[in-house]
Design a protein around this motif. Sequence first.
Motif, PDB file in Angstrom:
ATOM      1  N   ARG A 104      -8.557   4.385  -4.061  1.00 51.05           N
ATOM      2  CA  ARG A 104      -9.028   3.668  -5.255  1.00 51.05           C
ATOM      3  C   ARG A 104     -10.503   3.290  -5.125  1.00 51.05           C
ATOM      4  NH1 ARG A 104      -3.724   1.488  -5.317  1.00 51.05           N
ATOM      5  NH2 ARG A 104      -4.273  -0.470  -4.328  1.00 51.05           N
ATOM      6  N   THR A 108      -5.076  -0.859   3.137  1.00 53.60           N
ATOM      7  CA  THR A 108      -5.182  -2.109   2.401  1.00 53.60           C
ATOM      8  C   THR A 108      -5.772  -3.232   3.245  1.00 53.60           C
ATOM      9  OG1 THR A 108      -3.946  -3.514   0.876  1.00 53.60           O
ATOM     10  CG2 THR A 108      -2.859  -2.927   2.921  1.00 53.60           C
ATOM     11  N   PHE A 126      -7.626  14.312  -6.606  1.00 50.86           N
ATOM     12  CA  PHE A 126      -8.976  13.772  -6.480  1.00 50.86           C
ATOM     13  C   PHE A 126      -9.981  14.864  -6.123  1.00 50.86           C
ATOM     14  CE2 PHE A 126      -9.244   9.013  -6.326  1.00 50.86           C
ATOM     15  CZ  PHE A 126      -8.057   8.814  -6.978  1.00 50.86           C
ATOM     16  N   LEU A 186     -16.920   6.603  -7.745  1.00 49.49           N
ATOM     17  CA  LEU A 186     -17.246   7.740  -8.611  1.00 49.49           C
ATOM     18  C   LEU A 186     -17.498   7.283 -10.037  1.00 49.49           C
ATOM     19  CD1 LEU A 186     -17.526  10.839  -8.746  1.00 49.49           C
ATOM     20  CD2 LEU A 186     -15.105  10.921  -9.348  1.00 49.49           C
ATOM     21  N   LYS A 187     -16.672   6.391 -10.505  1.00 49.65           N
ATOM     22  CA  LYS A 187     -16.824   5.879 -11.876  1.00 49.65           C
ATOM     23  C   LYS A 187     -18.161   5.163 -12.042  1.00 49.65           C
ATOM     24  CE  LYS A 187     -13.913   2.988 -14.812  1.00 49.65           C
ATOM     25  NZ  LYS A 187     -13.892   3.608 -16.105  1.00 49.65           N
ATOM     26  N   TYR A 241      -9.974  -1.924   3.103  1.00 49.62           N
ATOM     27  CA  TYR A 241     -10.670  -1.185   2.049  1.00 49.62           C
ATOM     28  C   TYR A 241     -11.751  -2.020   1.399  1.00 49.62           C
ATOM     29  CZ  TYR A 241      -8.435  -3.740  -1.744  1.00 49.62           C
ATOM     30  OH  TYR A 241      -8.046  -4.726  -2.613  1.00 49.62           O
ATOM     31  N   ARG A 242     -11.575  -3.357   1.445  1.00 50.58           N
ATOM     32  CA  ARG A 242     -12.549  -4.240   0.768  1.00 50.58           C
ATOM     33  C   ARG A 242     -13.944  -4.127   1.371  1.00 50.58           C
ATOM     34  NH1 ARG A 242      -8.067  -7.500   0.145  1.00 50.58           N
ATOM     35  NH2 ARG A 242      -7.569  -7.947  -2.015  1.00 50.58           N
ATOM     36  N   LEU A 255     -12.482   6.246  -6.096  1.00 51.60           N
ATOM     37  CA  LEU A 255     -12.456   6.400  -7.554  1.00 51.60           C
ATOM     38  C   LEU A 255     -13.400   5.410  -8.219  1.00 51.60           C
ATOM     39  CD1 LEU A 255     -10.868   8.093  -9.655  1.00 51.60           C
ATOM     40  CD2 LEU A 255      -9.497   6.061 -10.034  1.00 51.60           C
ATOM     41  N   ASP A 298       0.868  -1.169   0.000  1.00 52.41           N
ATOM     42  CA  ASP A 298       0.000   0.000   0.000  1.00 52.41           C
ATOM     43  C   ASP A 298       0.908   1.223   0.000  1.00 52.41           C
ATOM     44  OD1 ASP A 298      -3.008   0.851   1.948  1.00 52.41           O
ATOM     45  OD2 ASP A 298      -2.304   1.485  -0.031  1.00 52.41           O
ATOM     46  N   THR A 299       0.347   2.339  -0.356  1.00 53.10           N
ATOM     47  CA  THR A 299       1.130   3.570  -0.354  1.00 53.10           C
ATOM     48  C   THR A 299       0.301   4.682   0.261  1.00 53.10           C
ATOM     49  OG1 THR A 299       0.345   4.252  -2.541  1.00 53.10           O
ATOM     50  CG2 THR A 299       2.353   2.948  -2.489  1.00 53.10           C
ATOM     51  N   SER A 339      -5.160   5.554   2.671  1.00 50.13           N
ATOM     52  CA  SER A 339      -4.014   5.220   1.814  1.00 50.13           C
ATOM     53  C   SER A 339      -4.495   5.103   0.368  1.00 50.13           C
ATOM     54  CB  SER A 339      -3.390   3.906   2.256  1.00 50.13           C
ATOM     55  OG  SER A 339      -4.255   2.829   1.918  1.00 50.13           O
ATOM     56  N   SER A 340      -3.583   4.745  -0.502  1.00 51.12           N
ATOM     57  CA  SER A 340      -3.938   4.610  -1.927  1.00 51.12           C
ATOM     58  C   SER A 340      -5.017   3.569  -2.137  1.00 51.12           C
ATOM     59  CB  SER A 340      -2.710   4.211  -2.736  1.00 51.12           C
ATOM     60  OG  SER A 340      -1.799   5.256  -2.803  1.00 51.12           O
ATOM     61  N   ALA A 341      -4.988   2.502  -1.347  1.00 52.08           N
ATOM     62  CA  ALA A 341      -6.010   1.451  -1.482  1.00 52.08           C
ATOM     63  C   ALA A 341      -7.398   2.038  -1.235  1.00 52.08           C
ATOM     64  CB  ALA A 341      -5.725   0.314  -0.515  1.00 52.08           C
TER      65      ALA A 341
END
Lengths: 298, 110
Positions: free
Chosen positions: B58, B22, B92, B64-65, B25-26, B61, A49-50, B53-55
């Motif tokens: 996403r 991570t 974002f 939104l999509k 997030y699921r 995102l 992760d980042t 975090s990035s997870a």
Amino acid sequence: MTHFLTIPEEIYLLGLNEEGEPLQSFSYRRNIVIAGAVLMDLALQNRIDTDIKNIIPDNTQPTGDYVLDEVLNDIKNSGKPRQITSWLAEISHRVPVLKDAILTNLIRKGVLKVENQQVLWFFHKRKYPVVEDNEITEVMERIRKSVFSGDIPDFRDIVIISLIFNGDMLELVFDKNEIGKYSNRIEQLAKMDLVGQAVSKSMKELTLSVSLAMKTKELLGIKNTREKMDELVETMKEKLNVEKDEDLPDWLQKGTEQYKKTLQFIEETGTNEIIYDPYAKKYKRRQYGYPGAGRNFY
Amino acid sequence: MKIQETKSNDVYIISLSGKIDTTNYRSFEEKIKKALEKESRFLIDCTNLEYISSAGIRVFLMALKAINNKNGELKLCGLREETKEIFDLSGFSDFFDTYFSQDEALKSFS
């Protein structure tokens, strides 16, 4: 969802010409961009992760891809979060080795093939031409569509756009007019990935360090082997009162076997203060004030 | 991370607390996907969201999509300084309508 090619493989393919040779214009950026591609693929596969600064190890199960798993192993062994730029620097040093694995995978997947070619009379060259360009075309079309459409792309395409933008590779996918017309859109999408932003930062640092190294070389008068050879040739032309290269002795004349050996000797000794004894067939370091006891060493 | 789901008129409100990374997030992703089967107007309340975090990003995102594809609406409210920073840095913020409070956000829905 699994993809046929990994992100490092897609990026690597984008940086090839039709003959399967790496584009020279891309060469110095390739290592950092591919390092970024490895990290991004691992992130998309939820192995890491980042956040704004760091890479955070997570699910360390192997992905099944050698390149990704080599790096994943290192990240797993580090055990703790570490800055993205730090990982980029470390992985980019390994790319020359990882590149062989990327090539092997692309050959195994039937995207590239191996061809042995005799390029010049003294060495063979191995080339990896593209079998068919479907995969490259598919990547490029996908990326172009993502930019032109105005919709929100899939995250995989966002990371590739981020890599090619931050790695200064846009011209591999877009022409100049398109880059100009869609620059805002490209920048907007490229920002959306934090690893891509770190690639950009690392690229700037790399460019700065390369410029500094070249400037330092210039200031200190440090020359590489080729430059030393050129300097020796010019010096000897003057000494021998010769204008044309073909009038030079073999050991100074480009393209000859002896010229190659001269280069090698300069490389080994680090100096171009040398002479060649054609009788003894040996190179010696030049000793000033001692022309050679009557024999012509040139 | 805690996820609370409520509804105000026909706006589906998801309130997030804690951290999204991570490891979790699921569950956020699954909630959104399930809600998308019936709802098209969403408000994600980030007042108590401490870290993302990035997870996690996403998932936003993805949401939104998916919502745009349904011609729906997705808005955010209550972004803290720490989480706002990552949204701003990644651009974002350009994609989302963000509001200071839940009330303000709910009033903005068409």
